[in-house]
Scaffold this motif. Sequence first.
Motif, mmCIF file in Angstrom:
data_model
loop_
_atom_site.group_PDB
_atom_site.id
_atom_site.type_symbol
_atom_site.label_atom_id
_atom_site.label_comp_id
_atom_site.label_asym_id
_atom_site.label_seq_id
_atom_site.Cartn_x
_atom_site.Cartn_y
_atom_site.Cartn_z
ATOM 1 N N LYS A 38 0.835 -1.209 0.000
ATOM 2 C CA LYS A 38 0.000 0.000 0.000
ATOM 3 C C LYS A 38 0.865 1.252 0.000
ATOM 4 O O LYS A 38 0.584 2.211 -0.720
ATOM 5 C CB LYS A 38 -0.938 0.010 1.210
ATOM 6 C CG LYS A 38 -2.144 -0.860 1.031
ATOM 7 C CD LYS A 38 -3.122 -0.697 2.170
ATOM 8 C CE LYS A 38 -4.344 -1.556 1.917
ATOM 9 N NZ LYS A 38 -5.389 -1.335 2.905
ATOM 10 N N ARG A 39 1.919 1.238 0.787
ATOM 11 C CA ARG A 39 2.811 2.399 0.810
ATOM 12 C C ARG A 39 3.519 2.572 -0.529
ATOM 13 O O ARG A 39 3.699 3.689 -0.998
ATOM 14 C CB ARG A 39 3.840 2.256 1.926
ATOM 15 C CG ARG A 39 3.256 2.413 3.302
ATOM 16 C CD ARG A 39 4.297 2.093 4.363
ATOM 17 N NE ARG A 39 3.719 2.035 5.666
ATOM 18 C CZ ARG A 39 3.907 2.956 6.603
ATOM 19 N NH1 ARG A 39 4.650 4.008 6.358
ATOM 20 N NH2 ARG A 39 3.349 2.824 7.784
ATOM 21 N N SER A 40 3.921 1.454 -1.133
ATOM 22 C CA SER A 40 4.607 1.522 -2.426
ATOM 23 C C SER A 40 3.695 2.045 -3.528
ATOM 24 O O SER A 40 4.139 2.742 -4.434
ATOM 25 C CB SER A 40 5.128 0.143 -2.824
ATOM 26 O OG SER A 40 6.062 -0.313 -1.896
ATOM 27 N N SER A 41 2.427 1.679 -3.447
ATOM 28 C CA SER A 41 1.481 2.138 -4.467
ATOM 29 C C SER A 41 0.867 3.489 -4.110
ATOM 30 O O SER A 41 0.007 3.990 -4.830
ATOM 31 C CB SER A 41 0.371 1.104 -4.657
ATOM 32 O OG SER A 41 -0.423 1.018 -3.490
ATOM 33 N N HIS A 48 -9.793 2.675 1.319
ATOM 34 C CA HIS A 48 -10.450 1.366 1.431
ATOM 35 C C HIS A 48 -10.349 0.541 0.145
ATOM 36 O O HIS A 48 -11.333 -0.004 -0.337
ATOM 37 C CB HIS A 48 -11.919 1.517 1.843
ATOM 38 C CG HIS A 48 -12.083 2.156 3.184
ATOM 39 N ND1 HIS A 48 -11.761 1.512 4.351
ATOM 40 C CD2 HIS A 48 -12.499 3.399 3.542
ATOM 41 C CE1 HIS A 48 -11.991 2.312 5.371
ATOM 42 N NE2 HIS A 48 -12.434 3.471 4.912
ATOM 43 N N VAL A 49 -9.149 0.467 -0.395
ATOM 44 C CA VAL A 49 -8.903 -0.358 -1.577
ATOM 45 C C VAL A 49 -8.637 -1.782 -1.092
ATOM 46 O O VAL A 49 -7.812 -1.987 -0.200
ATOM 47 C CB VAL A 49 -7.696 0.176 -2.379
ATOM 48 C CG1 VAL A 49 -7.423 -0.691 -3.583
ATOM 49 C CG2 VAL A 49 -7.924 1.621 -2.780
ATOM 50 N N LYS A 55 -2.512 -5.903 -4.594
ATOM 51 C CA LYS A 55 -1.553 -6.938 -4.985
ATOM 52 C C LYS A 55 -1.533 -7.124 -6.497
ATOM 53 O O LYS A 55 -0.468 -7.263 -7.102
ATOM 54 C CB LYS A 55 -1.888 -8.259 -4.292
ATOM 55 C CG LYS A 55 -1.541 -8.258 -2.818
ATOM 56 C CD LYS A 55 -2.031 -9.491 -2.123
ATOM 57 C CE LYS A 55 -1.081 -10.625 -2.351
ATOM 58 N NZ LYS A 55 -1.410 -11.808 -1.540
ATOM 59 N N LYS A 56 -2.705 -7.116 -7.110
ATOM 60 C CA LYS A 56 -2.783 -7.275 -8.560
ATOM 61 C C LYS A 56 -2.152 -6.077 -9.263
ATOM 62 O O LYS A 56 -1.423 -6.233 -10.243
ATOM 63 C CB LYS A 56 -4.238 -7.443 -8.984
ATOM 64 C CG LYS A 56 -4.412 -7.835 -10.419
ATOM 65 C CD LYS A 56 -5.865 -8.121 -10.733
ATOM 66 C CE LYS A 56 -6.021 -8.578 -12.166
ATOM 67 N NZ LYS A 56 -7.423 -8.880 -12.480
#
Length: 112
Positions: A38-41, A48-49, A55-56
């Motif tokens: 989540k931090r990387s993206s 609330h993703v 992951k996808k």
Amino acid sequence: MRVYEAMVKSSLLYGSETWRLTERFKSRLKAVEIDVLKRSSRTSRREHVPNEVIKKGMGVEDNISKDIERKQLVQAREAHGRLQATQKSSIVVTEYSQEKRKAQTRVGTYHP
């Protein structure tokens, strides 16, 4: 994604061959993995993703506990192979020692 594979995943997997994977530990690893993804993206928890979407989007298929289980299986196979090799070599050494002892006893140069 490359940073995740090189830095995060390798750090999480270091020494994992010897870990005991309980359900609680698996869930904690999964939480760390999702947090890093989540931090990387750059996705906030407030958005609330779902985890599967993240992951996808990041290109991650398996979770970290599956990787640990694979590493543990490889480690177990290698240990089993080393054990068998050690047992075979000790049998050969024992047979060689017994034959050598018999030969030396026949010649009369060695008396244990």
